[in-house]
Write a protein that holds these residues in place. Structure first.
Motif, PDB file in Angstrom:
ATOM      1  N   TRP A  37      -1.093  12.284 -65.413  1.00 11.67           N
ATOM      2  CA  TRP A  37      -2.512  12.188 -65.044  1.00 11.67           C
ATOM      3  C   TRP A  37      -3.327  13.229 -65.790  1.00 11.67           C
ATOM      4  CZ3 TRP A  37      -4.953  14.799 -60.342  1.00 11.67           C
ATOM      5  CH2 TRP A  37      -6.235  14.288 -60.088  1.00 11.67           C
ATOM      6  N   ARG A  38      -4.448  12.806 -66.331  1.00 11.10           N
ATOM      7  CA  ARG A  38      -5.348  13.674 -67.092  1.00 11.10           C
ATOM      8  C   ARG A  38      -4.605  14.372 -68.232  1.00 11.10           C
ATOM      9  NH1 ARG A  38      -8.851  16.137 -61.920  1.00 11.10           N
ATOM     10  NH2 ARG A  38      -9.917  14.174 -61.466  1.00 11.10           N
ATOM     11  N   SER A  39      -3.707  13.612 -68.843  1.00  9.29           N
ATOM     12  CA  SER A  39      -2.965  14.101 -70.007  1.00  9.29           C
ATOM     13  C   SER A  39      -3.263  13.186 -71.191  1.00  9.29           C
ATOM     14  CB  SER A  39      -1.462  14.119 -69.724  1.00  9.29           C
ATOM     15  OG  SER A  39      -0.959  12.792 -69.624  1.00  9.29           O
ATOM     16  N   ASP A  40      -2.808  13.583 -72.355  1.00 11.29           N
ATOM     17  CA  ASP A  40      -3.016  12.795 -73.568  1.00 11.29           C
ATOM     18  C   ASP A  40      -1.884  11.780 -73.696  1.00 11.29           C
ATOM     19  OD1 ASP A  40      -3.992  11.872 -75.940  1.00 11.29           O
ATOM     20  OD2 ASP A  40      -3.152  13.494 -77.153  1.00 11.29           O
ATOM     21  N   LYS A 109      -8.749   7.058 -66.966  1.00 11.21           N
ATOM     22  CA  LYS A 109     -10.018   7.777 -67.136  1.00 11.21           C
ATOM     23  C   LYS A 109     -10.040   9.126 -66.422  1.00 11.21           C
ATOM     24  CE  LYS A 109     -12.691   3.488 -67.571  1.00 11.21           C
ATOM     25  NZ  LYS A 109     -13.708   2.628 -66.938  1.00 11.21           N
ATOM     26  N   GLY A 110      -8.967   9.430 -65.684  1.00 15.24           N
ATOM     27  CA  GLY A 110      -8.895  10.702 -64.981  1.00 15.24           C
ATOM     28  C   GLY A 110      -9.375  10.658 -63.551  1.00 15.24           C
ATOM     29  N   GLU A 112      -9.352   9.795 -59.391  1.00 18.76           N
ATOM     30  CA  GLU A 112      -8.374  10.115 -58.340  1.00 18.76           C
ATOM     31  C   GLU A 112      -7.918   8.905 -57.533  1.00 18.76           C
ATOM     32  OE1 GLU A 112     -10.121  13.037 -55.802  1.00 18.76           O
ATOM     33  OE2 GLU A 112      -9.856  14.669 -57.248  1.00 18.76           O
ATOM     34  N   ALA A 135      -2.989  11.776 -56.262  1.00 20.04           N
ATOM     35  CA  ALA A 135      -4.002  12.759 -56.666  1.00 20.04           C
ATOM     36  C   ALA A 135      -4.569  13.529 -55.491  1.00 20.04           C
ATOM     37  CB  ALA A 135      -5.122  12.066 -57.432  1.00 20.04           C
TER      38      ALA A 135
END
Length: 269
Positions: A37-40, A109-110, A112, A135
């Protein structure tokens, strides 16, 4: 599925041990998902143009492994497996419906509002389910017995005790939840059709759970959606005193051709 597995499944459903185990499995899958999550991370596109990530695939593999270890031989209909290998031609008498990462678009998209969904279906009716939101560290489950019996639903924060939840009585001005995929005009029309003067958009099966804990009143859906997107949330909502109704006014059923739902509405009190 052997008679011994069938008996254990039935006993654990009646006692509530089934959804306690499913909650642990869903939360463990969440721990697999969170590092992505929220990673590349790389995002692929499936045939239906929906996204899929390594998080979806790894979480599903873990869920399938753990379920087979607990209840060997029970049919599993899981999103990524179905996309890769094809959906089963028919549903068994008992089967799992699994969405390892519901709300992948928002996840990418990041956002929750993504969930892990695990449900059990018996003879076309969802009877038990768990929804976990990695999340936010929250999990919802149907309690002992079939969710259709309305014996109760619970929510816990990861590592804490279960707390009972219940739908609320419909207020004078109901509040609806809608998918982000619908236009504002369509959302207003759907909300008004079901007696709601206001609406809010959100992703995934969280919509069912937020109604189940008495924060919202309705979730109408006009377009098609896969059965694994709704089964676990329906179980939680029905156990909490709500309903999920198809266009014919009957509870939304499962194991339909293609494992696809038509229009429905989820409602609280």
């Amino acid at each position: 599925m052997t008679d011994a597995v069938h008996d254990r499944l039935s006993r654990n459903l009646a006692s509530g041990a089934l959804t306690l185990a499913l909650a642990d499995i869903a939360e463990e899958a969440g721990r697999v998902i969170l590092p992505f999550w929220r990673s590349d991370m790389a995002v692929q596109t499936k045939a239906d143009e929906s996204p899929v990530t390594l998080a979806d695939q790894k979480a599903e593999a873990l869920i399938l492994q753990l379920l087979e270890g607990l209840y060997p031989g029970v049919q599993a209909v899981a999103e990524e497996q179905s996309e890769a290998q094809g959906k089963p031609d028919a549903a068994a008498d008992w089967f799992w419906l699994i969405d390892p990462l519901d709300g992948t678009r928002g996840f990418v998209k990041g956002g929750e509002a993504f969930t892990v969904n695990i449900a059990l279906v018996h003879q076309g009716a969802v009877v038990a389910g768990v929804v976990s939101a990695p999340a936010t560290g929250l999990t919802w489950r149907s309690d002992a017995g079939s969710c259709r019996e309305g014996k109760g639903a619970s929510r816990r924060r990861f590592g804490e005790a279960w707390q009972p939840i219940r739908v609320r009585d419909r207020p004078r001005e109901g509040l609806a939840l809608l998918s982000h995929s619908v236009s504002d005009a369509e959302a207003e029309r759907l909300a008004a059709r079901h007696g709601c003067t206001r609406w809010q958009g959100t992703d995934s099966s969280l919509k069912f759970c937020l109604i189940a804990e008495g924060r919202f009143d309705a979730y109408p859906r006009s377009g098609p959606i896969s059965e694994w997107d709704t089964a676990a949330g329906q179980a939680v909502l029905e156990a909490a005193g709500g309903r999920v109704l198809a266009e014919n006014g009957q509870p939304l059923a499962y194991g339909k051709p293609g494992f696809v739902n038509g229009p429905f509405v989820a409602i609280g009190g």
